[in-house]
Design an enzyme around this catalytic site. Structure first.
Site, short mmCIF file in Angstrom:
data_model
loop_
_atom_site.label_atom_id
_atom_site.label_comp_id
_atom_site.label_asym_id
_atom_site.label_seq_id
_atom_site.Cartn_x
_atom_site.Cartn_y
_atom_site.Cartn_z
N THR A 93 11.58 54.32 72.21
CA THR A 93 11.62 53.13 73.06
C THR A 93 10.28 52.41 72.97
O THR A 93 9.23 53.04 72.93
CB THR A 93 11.84 53.49 74.55
OG1 THR A 93 10.77 54.33 74.95
CG2 THR A 93 13.15 54.18 74.76
N GLU A 96 18.09 53.70 75.13
CA GLU A 96 18.67 54.96 75.63
C GLU A 96 20.19 54.90 75.77
O GLU A 96 20.83 55.92 76.01
CB GLU A 96 18.09 55.31 77.01
CG GLU A 96 16.63 55.72 77.00
CD GLU A 96 15.67 54.54 77.16
OE1 GLU A 96 16.04 53.41 76.80
OE2 GLU A 96 14.54 54.76 77.64
N LYS A 105 7.14 42.14 96.01
CA LYS A 105 7.40 42.47 97.41
C LYS A 105 6.55 41.57 98.30
O LYS A 105 5.32 41.66 98.29
CB LYS A 105 7.08 43.94 97.68
CG LYS A 105 7.69 44.40 98.98
CD LYS A 105 7.92 45.89 99.00
CE LYS A 105 8.98 46.25 100.01
NZ LYS A 105 9.18 47.66 100.16
N TRP A 153 12.01 42.02 99.13
CA TRP A 153 11.97 41.91 97.66
C TRP A 153 12.32 40.49 97.20
O TRP A 153 13.23 39.87 97.74
CB TRP A 153 12.96 42.88 97.02
CG TRP A 153 12.65 44.32 97.26
CD1 TRP A 153 13.38 45.18 98.01
CD2 TRP A 153 11.54 45.06 96.77
NE1 TRP A 153 12.80 46.42 98.01
CE2 TRP A 153 11.66 46.38 97.25
CE3 TRP A 153 10.46 44.74 95.95
CZ2 TRP A 153 10.74 47.38 96.95
CZ3 TRP A 153 9.53 45.74 95.65
CH2 TRP A 153 9.68 47.04 96.15
#
Ligand code: AMP
Length: 537
Positions: free
Chosen positions: A181, A327, A436, A441
């Site tokens: 990755t 993945e 945040k 959020w």
């Protein structure tokens, strides 16, 4: 009671043999570094992939040995995709955009024994060759120049095949491919694909509600073959016997459009960065290229902005928005309008297509906050977790990464998502990119996509920066389109119509470009570093 069906292993050799037997006349076209086109057929590909497997075995490689590739997208890479696993070995694609030190780390960590490298990439190999222990380096002579002394010419290597090759009896769970990755933090992590996972992924990717790949298609993956197997397209295309077209190192919009026209491409795939350029080129010169009507473009790796989907629609090009990860092999979700939503207003329909989509068969999703799964209400945010037959259950030789896998068998994607009652996954952020503010959020991706819908904006990235009162507040980094002008007030007002007031960035900066990762995604960590000392007015 057991079924009475045969035990028939799902291995890539089945795809290779079928392609050679049934689709011998179908073409594989590759753009070479000098812009010329290399053409041959599946018959040649099949013969040469087998010769590669044969030669690898004759050179002493054993089951499970890793053969690395450092290559652009072209015919010889396709041969490695099938020839290496057919020998019982593992094809390990190296990302040529990484720093040489990182490539060396990956080669050593994977314990690669052989490397197949394009001659045009030898300067890159030179930069890490002293840090790795490869037994043999095989050079693909794309430029037809001499191969340096001490290295093996790929064409000569193929000739060393004994001619007596027989497929080894492979278990479907044996490793076939490997990819690290290209995360923006931490060391790269190795994902090992099994024969079975690649075969099942190919079957699913070809389905009509996925990328709908069929024998009649001409497929051009712009996404590199070193990035999550070019999203599996070479495997799936070979499975169905589609014509394959590879761009080599030439990824500029004009070069791609030229290939689309010349080879009558029907399906292409890549990250939004590529499509921004292609869309602009088409908008500037709509008459110049004669593309196949209904050309499909799979867009993934980062969110496809709604404005892009609309822009291509107007040109008769259909965007297929998909989500996935290294993945997940990578196909996880694909966005299309479900039948019970067919009659929704056009705006809502585009909204659905701009979401990451609904999970493909056998990929299961959930969104989790803390220890609890959040409801599929289209509002509750949580970490997206997935499981399925082509989702990694661990990383190669990295026991410390076990916190990325839950104890009940799910993979933590690191993406934050909502899921609608109809099952549409909408990625709102990477966990580490969430902003945040005052305990609430803010999703940066929603605002980026909205900004990229403004006529003057080419690209936009929104990041959170420390704030004395609110903990964090958003800053928007904006790249304007060539010759476009736009004020901060205009952008602020534009966002204020679409988002809660406290979401709208407090600051806007105009940049020439947004820094990117090797895979073409916004590198927000770099922006955060650049603006870390920002003082709010
Ligand atoms: P990689 O493993 O390099 O392919 O990166 C996977 C990551 O890319 C995902 O975890 C997402 O953060 C991002 N990604 C992939 N596809 C999309 C998409 N369609 N929309 C938004 N983010 C995406």
């Amino acid at each position: 009671m057991q079924g009475t069906m045969m035990h028939f292993p799902l291995t890539l050799t089945g795809i290779l043999e079928r392609a050679g037997r049934l689709f011998g006349g179908v073409e594989v076209v590759s753009r070479l570094p000098d812009m010329s086109l290399h053409r041959y057929t599946y018959r040649d590909f099949h013969r040469r992939a087998r010769a590669l497997a044969d030669a690898l075995q004759a050179a002493g490689l054993r089951r499970g040995d890793r053969v690395a590739t450092l290559m652009w997208n072209h015919y010889a890479h396709l041969e490695a995709y099938f020839g290496v696993p057919a020998a019982g070995c593992v094809v390990h694609t190296l990302n040529l955009r990484l720093e040489p030190a990182d490539i060396a780390y990956i080669v050593n960590h994977a314990e690669d024994r052989f490397l197949i490298v394009d001659d045009v990439l030898l300067p890159l190999y030179e930069k890490f060759k002293d840090k790795v222990h490869l037994q043999r380096v095989i050079v693909v002579p794309l430029s037809k120049g001499p191969v340096p002394v001490g290295l093996t010419d790929y064409e000569e290597f193929l000739k060393s095949a004994t001619g007596e090759f027989a497929y080894p009896e492979l278990d479907e769970n044996e490793a076939a491919g490997m990819c690290y990755t290209s995360g923006t933090t931490g060391k790269p992590k190795g994902v090992v694909y099994s024969h079975r996972s690649l075969v099942l992924h190919s079957l699913t990717e070809g389905m009509v509600d996925s990328l709908a790949l069929g024998h009649q298609d001409t497929v051009l993956p712009v996404v590199p073959m070193f990035h999550a197997n070019a999203w599996g397209l070479p495997f799936t295309s070979t499975m169905v016997g589609a014509k394959q077209v590879f761009p080599g190192p030439h990824l500029a919009p004009e070069a791609l459009l030229d290939l689309y026209e010349r080879e009558q491409v029907t399906v292409s795939a890549g990250v939004p960065t590529i499509w921004f350029g292609v869309l602009q080129a088409l908008q500037q010169q709509p008459e110049r290229w004669h593309l196949v009507p209904g050309l499909r473009m799979a867009v993934g790796g980062a969110a496809a902005p709604e404005a892009m989907i609309r822009g291509f629609d107007r040109l008769g090009i259909r965007v297929i928005h998909a989500w996935g990860m290294t993945e997940t092999t990578p196909l996880g979700t694909v966005s299309y309008v479900k039948r019970d939503l067919r009659d929704v207003p056009e705006d809502k329909s585009y909204g659905l297509r701009a979401m990451q989509g609904i999970p493909v068969p056998y990929v299961e999703v959930r969104s989790v906050q803390g220890d609890a799964e959040v409801p599929w209400d289209g509002r509750s945010m949580g970490e997206l977790q997935v499981r399925g037959p082509w989702v990694a259950a661990s990383y190669y030789r990295l026991p410390d990464a076990s916190d990325q896998f839950t104890s009940d068998g799910w993979f933590r994607t690191g993406d934050v998502a909502t899921i609608t009652p109809e099952g549409y996954v909408k990625i709102t952020d990477r966990i580490k990119d969430l902003i945040k503010s005052g305990g609430e959020w803010i999703s940066s991706q929603d605002m980026e996509n909205a900004l990229m819908g403004h006529p003057a904006v080419a690209e936009a990235a929104v990041i959170g920066l420390p704030h004395p009162k609110w903990q964090e507040r958003p800053l928007a980094a904006v790249v304007l389109k060539r010759d476009a002008q736009c004020s901060v007030e205009e952008l602020r007002g534009y966002l204020a119509q679409r988002f809660a007031r406290w979401w709208v960035p407090d600051a806007f900066v105009f940049l020439d470009e947004i820094p990117r990762t090797s895979a073409g995604k916004f590198l927000k960590s770099s922006l955060r570093t650049r603006f870390k000392d920002w003082t709010w007015e």
